[in-house]
Design a protein around this motif. Structure first.
Motif, PDB file in Angstrom:
ATOM      1  N   LEU A 305       0.909  -1.122   0.130  1.00 17.91           N
ATOM      2  CA  LEU A 305      -0.008   0.223  -0.084  1.00 17.91           C
ATOM      3  C   LEU A 305       0.803   1.163   0.055  1.00 17.91           C
ATOM      4  O   LEU A 305       0.409   2.175  -0.644  1.00 17.91           O
ATOM      5  N   PHE A 306       1.871   1.150   0.684  1.00 18.33           N
ATOM      6  CA  PHE A 306       3.007   2.279   0.650  1.00 18.33           C
ATOM      7  C   PHE A 306       3.404   2.680  -0.611  1.00 18.33           C
ATOM      8  O   PHE A 306       3.310   3.907  -1.027  1.00 18.33           O
ATOM      9  N   ALA A 307       3.920   1.594  -1.241  1.00 19.99           N
ATOM     10  CA  ALA A 307       4.394   1.889  -2.656  1.00 19.99           C
ATOM     11  C   ALA A 307       3.369   1.954  -3.746  1.00 19.99           C
ATOM     12  O   ALA A 307       3.716   2.957  -4.687  1.00 19.99           O
ATOM     13  N   GLN A 308       2.243   1.448  -3.572  1.00 16.57           N
ATOM     14  CA  GLN A 308       1.304   1.666  -4.797  1.00 16.57           C
ATOM     15  C   GLN A 308       0.295   2.446  -4.584  1.00 16.57           C
ATOM     16  O   GLN A 308      -0.262   2.695  -5.622  1.00 16.57           O
ATOM     17  N   LEU A 309      -0.109   3.181  -3.217  1.00 19.30           N
ATOM     18  CA  LEU A 309      -1.282   3.929  -3.151  1.00 19.30           C
ATOM     19  C   LEU A 309      -0.658   5.117  -2.480  1.00 19.30           C
ATOM     20  O   LEU A 309      -0.791   6.126  -3.242  1.00 19.30           O
ATOM     21  N   TYR A 310      -0.120   5.055  -1.333  1.00 14.16           N
ATOM     22  CA  TYR A 310       0.251   6.400  -0.696  1.00 14.16           C
ATOM     23  C   TYR A 310       1.281   7.212  -1.655  1.00 14.16           C
ATOM     24  O   TYR A 310       1.390   8.276  -0.998  1.00 14.16           O
ATOM     25  N   ARG A 311       2.016   6.353  -2.215  1.00 10.86           N
ATOM     26  CA  ARG A 311       3.103   7.057  -2.975  1.00 10.86           C
ATOM     27  C   ARG A 311       3.055   7.269  -4.358  1.00 10.86           C
ATOM     28  O   ARG A 311       3.709   7.413  -5.367  1.00 10.86           O
ATOM     29  N   HIS A 312       1.582   6.812  -4.928  1.00 10.62           N
ATOM     30  CA  HIS A 312       1.094   6.962  -6.115  1.00 10.62           C
ATOM     31  C   HIS A 312       1.226   8.403  -6.602  1.00 10.62           C
ATOM     32  O   HIS A 312       0.721   9.429  -5.864  1.00 10.62           O
ATOM     33  N   PRO A 313       1.788   8.859  -7.915  1.00  8.31           N
ATOM     34  CA  PRO A 313       1.877  10.232  -8.237  1.00  8.31           C
ATOM     35  C   PRO A 313       0.638  11.050  -7.959  1.00  8.31           C
ATOM     36  O   PRO A 313       0.653  11.980  -7.556  1.00  8.31           O
TER      37      PRO A 313
END
Length: 388
Positions: A305-313
Motif C-alpha cells: 500500500l505504501f508503494a502502490q497507493l500512498y506514494r502514487h503520483p
C-alpha cells in the motif's frame, strides 16, 4: 456477558480529572463513549481525509468512517476475549479526534511548521492532540474544560507519545497518562486492542479505496500473498466471481482471518504470561497481537500500500497541495496576515492557538479559508477519481 479478570472494570477505574457524581444508568466507560459521539471534534471527522479528499469521491473513507470501522472490529474482538466493549469502543471512536485536515499530509506539514519556528520544540503529534481535544479544547460543560473522560479512555487515546511530551504530561499530571511512556509499562488490553484494530481496518479499507479510485488494479493485489490467498479461495468457492463482488468477498475473508488470528494469538499470550488481573497486563509485554506468520503477511500488505497507493503520483500531487494549504494557513495566522477567531485566539499562547485552530479544521474549511486568505484555489484542477 461477564468480564475476564484482566479486563478493565469501570468499578475499579482510576476516575476522572474532575470528580463527578455517577450517572444513574451508565457506567464511566459508557458515559465516555456517549460524550465522544456528541463532541464537535467527532462530527468534524466526517470531512477529514483518510487517504482521498472528500471532494474526490462520495464513497471513500473519511476519518469518521475509519473510526467507526475500527470500533466495530475492536468491539467484536473484545467480546470474544471478554474485554470491556464500552471502553474499547470509546477509545476507538476517539483515537483520531486530533488529526489535522488532509490526513498525514496535514499532520506532517503542521509538525514541520512548528519545528521551523522552534527546532528544539516538541512539534506536533496527532495522538497528543487527540488527548488535548478531549482534555481541553471541547467546551461543552460548565464545570470543566474538555470532556473529562476517565483515565482508561484517555490512556487509550494516547497511542504514541515522545519521551519529551511524556515528561511534560508527567509534570502536569503526575502518575497520569504519560507515565507509561517513561516507565515502559503497558496500557490496558482494551487500548492495545484498539491499536491493532486500527491497523487491521486501514489496511483493508485502503485496499478497497485504492481499487475504487482506479489507482490499484484488482489483479495487481495478487502481488500480496495475504490478499491472493483469500482471493483464490473466493474464486474456488464462487467460480466466475469478479469485479467489486470479488474484491468485497476477498476483503471479508481477509478481515475475518486477521480477527480470528488476533483472538487466538492473544489468548495464547495471556496464557503464556499467566495474566490474571489488570496489573499483570501493565507489567507484561504487549499481549494483543498477531501470530508471527500473520504479522509478516500484514507487513507485506502495508509495504504494498505504501508503494502502490500512498506514494502514487496522483496521491502525492494531492499531498503536495494539501501541505501547501496547511503551511500557508499556519503562516498567515502566525504573522497576523489573517486573524484567528476570538475564541481560538483566547484559548492558549499564540503558536498553540494557531496549531489548535488549524488542526481542528476539516478539509473543506481549510480549502475555503485558504482561498479567502490567499485568493488562490489550490485544488481547482484536481478532478474526481473514478468510482466515486
Amino acid at each position: 456477558m461477564s468480564l475476564a479478570s484482566y479486563a478493565s472494570d469501570p468499578a475499579s477505574g482510576r476516575g476522572r480529572l474532575h470528580a463527578e457524581a455517577p450517572a444513574p444508568t451508565r457506567d464511566d466507560y459508557q458515559r465516555d463513549r456517549d460524550r465522544i459521539v456528541h463532541s464537535t471534534a467527532f462530527r468534524r471527522l466526517v470531512y477529514k481525509t483518510q487517504v482521498f479528499l472528500n471532494h474526490e469521491g462520495d464513497l471513500f473513507r473519511t476519518r469518521l468512517t475509519h473510526s467507526l470501522e475500527v470500533a466495530q472490529l475492536a468491539r467484536s474482538i473484545a467480546r470474544a476475549l471478554q474485554l470491556n466493549e464500552d471502553l474499547t469502543e470509546a477509545i476507538a471512536l476517539a483515537h483520531d479526534l486530533g488529526h489535522t485536515p488532509f490526513g498525514h499530509a496535514g499532520q506532517d506539514e503542521l509538525n514541520g511548521c512548528l519545528r521551523r519556528i522552534d527546532p528544539q520544540g516538541s512539534g506536533f503529534e496527532h495522538n497528543l492532540q487527540s488527548l488535548r481535544v478531549v482534555d481541553r479544547l471541547e467546551q461543552r460543560y460548565a464545570s470543566f474544560e474538555g470532556l473529562n473522560l476517565s483515565f482508561e479512555t484517555r490512556e487509550g487515546i494516547l497511542k504514541h507519545c515522545s519521551r519529551r511530551n511524556a515528561q511534560a504530561l508527567e509534570l502536569q499530571e503526575p502518575g497520569g497518562v504519560g507515565r507509561r511512556f517513561l516507565d515502559g509499562t503497558q496500557p490496558s488490553l482494551e487500548a492495545q486492542l484498539c491499536n491493532l484494530a486500527d491497523e487491521i481496518a486501514y489496511n483493508a479499507h485502503d485496499v478497497d479505496d485504492g481499487v475504487r479510485s482506479g489507482l490499484i488494479g484488482l489483479e495487481q493485489l495478487r502481488e500480496v500473498p495475504l490478499v491472493a490467498t483469500h482471493m483464490d479461495a473466493a474464486r474456488r468457492e464462487h467460480p466466475g466471481l469478479q469485479g467489486r463482488r470479488l474484491l468485497f468477498e476477498t476483503l471479508r475473508r481477509l478481515l475475518s482471518a486477521q480477527v480470528y488470528d488476533v483472538i487466538d494469538a492473544t489468548r495464547d499470550a495471556l496464557r503464556q504470561h499467566r495474566i490474571e488481573k489488570v496489573s499483570d497486563v501493565r507489567m507484561s509485554p504487549l499481549l494483543v497481537q498477531f501470530t508471527p506468520a500473520m504479522r509478516d503477511e500484514s507487513l507485506v500488505l502495508k509495504r504494498f500500500l505504501f508503494a502502490q497507493l500512498y506514494r502514487h503520483p496522483q496521491v502525492e500531487s494531492t499531498t503536495h497541495r494539501a501541505r501547501c494549504v496547511v503551511r500557508e494557513l499556519f503562516e498567515a495566522y502566525v504573522t497576523g496576515a489573517a486573524e484567528l477567531p476570538s475564541a481560538a485566539a483566547e484559548s492558549a499562547t499564540p503558536f498553540r492557538a494557531v496549531t489548535d485552530y488549524v488542526a481542528g479544521m476539516t478539509d473543506r474549511f481549510a480549502i475555503s479559508e485558504h482561498r479567502r486568505i490567499t485568493g488562490r484555489t489550490v485544488f481547482e484542477d484536481h478532478g474526481r477519481l473514478s468510482g466515486g
